[in-house]
Write an enzyme that holds these catalytic residues in place. Structure first.
Site, short mmCIF file in Angstrom:
data_model
loop_
_atom_site.label_atom_id
_atom_site.label_comp_id
_atom_site.label_asym_id
_atom_site.label_seq_id
_atom_site.Cartn_x
_atom_site.Cartn_y
_atom_site.Cartn_z
N HIS A 238 49.44 88.24 41.35
CA HIS A 238 49.71 86.88 41.83
C HIS A 238 49.58 86.89 43.35
CE1 HIS A 238 51.72 83.08 42.56
NE2 HIS A 238 51.81 82.86 41.26
N ARG A 258 52.02 75.59 46.48
CA ARG A 258 50.67 75.13 46.83
C ARG A 258 50.27 73.89 46.03
NH1 ARG A 258 47.44 79.70 45.24
NH2 ARG A 258 49.34 80.59 44.34
#
Length: 600
Positions: A238, A258
């Site tokens: 990740h 995000r």
């Protein structure tokens, strides 16, 4: 140790693992009218599913009416670099909306649109906003809902139990052998069908978002029983884990930061992701910072910001920035949402992230950026299963969730993990129950085999060596982090294989003292055999795939090779040795192939 000393239970369907997939499988199997047993390595409600934060990917179309299962299928296949089992990707995309609505009927509380529908957020690799969520605590809400529903059905739960071996009657699986972590008492489960829902392997690496349970037990159990593994080289790092302070390095920072407008910047303040937009995505990705900002305020453009590219792309970009000397002070990059959203919005939408950074790092994310970097996160591959039934190659053995491979191919899109648990957890429970109902009588278990498994588990107490199991585990994690990490090459991976063999030779030297009750040294010692084998599987599969594709990146083969674009790496055990082979991917029907040709 005579057989009568073993604590023994019988069930039609036995489920090993009590996370999202295991609970959903248990609920479905119980609905088929069979006896169900559910084993949890930790306490019920503490499974790693609670760590999933961002949301459940499903084409509900609540935010964008143009979304559909076809677009979700296309995104999943493209994100997986076409290594996916296309039939699993099809089932997943088609059935995920019903599974989310089902969860809502069972009491799950989701964030809402102004019209009262389930709100959906943006995530990397998804063309449309399609992640149903509860702030940034979606996994926790999902597990709470499934757990309450399962308990209400009267499902028998065995908490704090570790399974060390599967039992077999001839060629078919007929139960499991393990022990209670609280007492050390050995426990035997007889069953007509077994479902593995044990999660991932993240504890192989030093820096990981995974909890302590994720040591690869299910992978090892299946491999020993005769099942195949698939795509083990395609491990997902990740892009955003905490990098500071060291005590919490690797802790997940949800992609929802995000998805809600956060941007990645290097030490120069540059939004560096514009440098790393792949050709494949350029047609539908914002080309510059001003355009990316407009994307956030006018979602009708349906265009992606480069900060929301698939995870493998973002992780490698961050890695490149740090190596180029443009990283943050503690070896990561900056993730900024403070300058993008009001403080009340951040606290409301990302409450876990706000408290996580405030309490663990002394950072107020409403006022300053976070420092983030790649962290070992998710096993894209796993046990090879039948797409429709989740059956393995071993009769009576099924697998669902992260432990099962095929759906995600070379790289998983964010949010697809939770819908994977629901879709294939249900399928596993249904088909395991149908299989169990087709059998007459409970299978037999040889007492001599149980005695052998008990003696095997007690070896760490009998050794005369001086190896500390915790130090041993840390050494293995250092090796995997350094030699089989986010960027790989043959010389380093062969060094890793040599070290793994050396570690295996040292296993008999592990010494565990004290008794069997709540003995973490014993638990770790038993996990080490599993971790060494799974580490070898990952490394040998990575050596086999001589290219870079998805979550598998090689410094010595930096580009994708068409010769590997239509094959899976399969891992199995032959005469006790781990072996790999390349097998062609099942050809996709033309109607689905046509979907992948469409632009967008």
């Amino acid at each position: 140790m005579p057989p009568e000393q073993y604590e023994t239970y019988e069930h039609d369907v036995l489920i090993i693992g009590a996370g999202g997939a295991g609970l959903r499988a248990a609920i479905e199997a119980k609905a088929q009218g069979v006896s169900v047993g559910l084993i949890s390595k930790s306490l019920l409600g503490k499974a790693h599913t609670v760590m999933a934060e961002g949301g459940i990917a499903a084409a509900l179309g609540n935010v964008y009416s143009d979304d559909s299962w076809r677009v979700h299928f296309r995104d999943t296949m493209r994100g997986g670099k076409m290594l996916n089992n296309w039939r699993m990707a099809q089932f997943h995309a088609q059935e995920a909306p019903d599974r989310v609505l089902e969860l809502e009927r069972w009491g799950a509380v989701f964030d809402r649109t102004k019209d009262g529908l389930i709100l959906q957020r943006d995530f990397g690799g998804h063309r449309y906003a399609r992640l149903a969520h509860v702030g940034d605590r979606t996994g926790l809400e999902m597990l709470r809902t499934l757990q309450q529903h399962a308990v209400a059905q009267g499902i028998e739960v065995y908490m704090e139990c570790t399974v060390t071996r599967l039992l077999k009657d001839g060629d078919r699986v007929c139960g499991a052998f393990g022990y209670r972590r609280s007492t050390g008492q050995f426990i035997v489960f007889r069953a007509k069908a077994v479902i593995l829902a044990t999660g991932g392997i993240g504890k192989l690496w030093k820096f990981t978002s995974n909890s302590w349970e994720c040591t690869g037990n299910g992978v090892m159990l299946a491999l020993d029983a005769g099942a195949d593994l698939i795509d083990m080289e395609s491990y997902q790092f990740h892009p955003t884990g905490m990098v500071w302070p060291p005590s919490v390095r690797g802790t997940l920072v949800t992609e929802g930061v995000r998805g809600d407008g956060g941007t990645l910047r290097n030490s120069k303040g540059e939004r560096f992701m514009f440098r790393y937009i792949p050709e494949f995505f350029k047609a539908e990705t914002a080309d510059n910072e001003a355009e990316a900002d407009r994307w956030y305020t006018d979602k009708k453009q349906n265009r992606r910001t480069p900060d929301l590219l698939p995870r493998d792309e973002v992780a490698r970009a961050i890695n490149a920035e740090v190596k180029a000397g443009r990283g943050s002070p503690h070896g990561g990059v900056f993730l900024d949402i403070a300058s993008r959203r009001p403080a009340d919005y951040i606290v409301r939408r990302l409450p876990s992230m706000y408290h996580q950074f405030k309490e663990l790092a002394g950072v107020d994310i409403t006022k300053e950026p976070m420092e983030v970097g790649p962290t070992a996160h998710y096993m894209n591959g796993g046990i090879r299963v039948n797409a429709e039934t989740t059956a393995t190659a071993v009769p009576g053995l099924y697998a669902a969730g992260e432990v099962a491979g095929g759906l995600h191919g070379g790289n998983r899109l964010g949010g697809n993990a939770l819908s994977d648990l629901l879709v294939f957890g249900r399928r596993a429970g249904q088909h395991a129950a149908l299989y169990a109902k087709s059998l007459f009588g409970m299978p037999t278990v040889e007492a001599t085999r149980l005695d052998a498994f008990a003696r095997e588990a007690l070896i760490p107490f009998q050794g005369e060596g001086t190896e500390n199991p915790h130090a041993f585990q840390a050494e293995l994690q250092e090796t995997m982090q350094a030699l089989v990490g986010i960027i790989r090459k043959e010389t380093e991976m062969r060094e890793a294989i040599a070290r793994i063999e050396q570690y295996r030779q040292r296993l008999p030297q592990i010494r565990v003292d004290e008794g069997r009750a709540y003995n973490p040294g014993w638990h770790t010692a038993l996990d080490l055999r599993t971790m060494l084998t799974v580490a070898e599987c990952v490394t040998r599969a990575a050596l086999e795939r001589k290219e870079s594709r998805g979550g598998h990146a090689r410094d010595d083969y930096p580009s994708a090779d068409p010769r590997f674009g239509s094959v899976n790496v399969v891992v199995c055990k032959r005469d006790g040795a781990v072996v790999t082979s390349l097998e062609p991917i099942l050809e996709m029907p033309e109607d689905l192939r046509q979907l992948l040709r469409e632009k967008g």
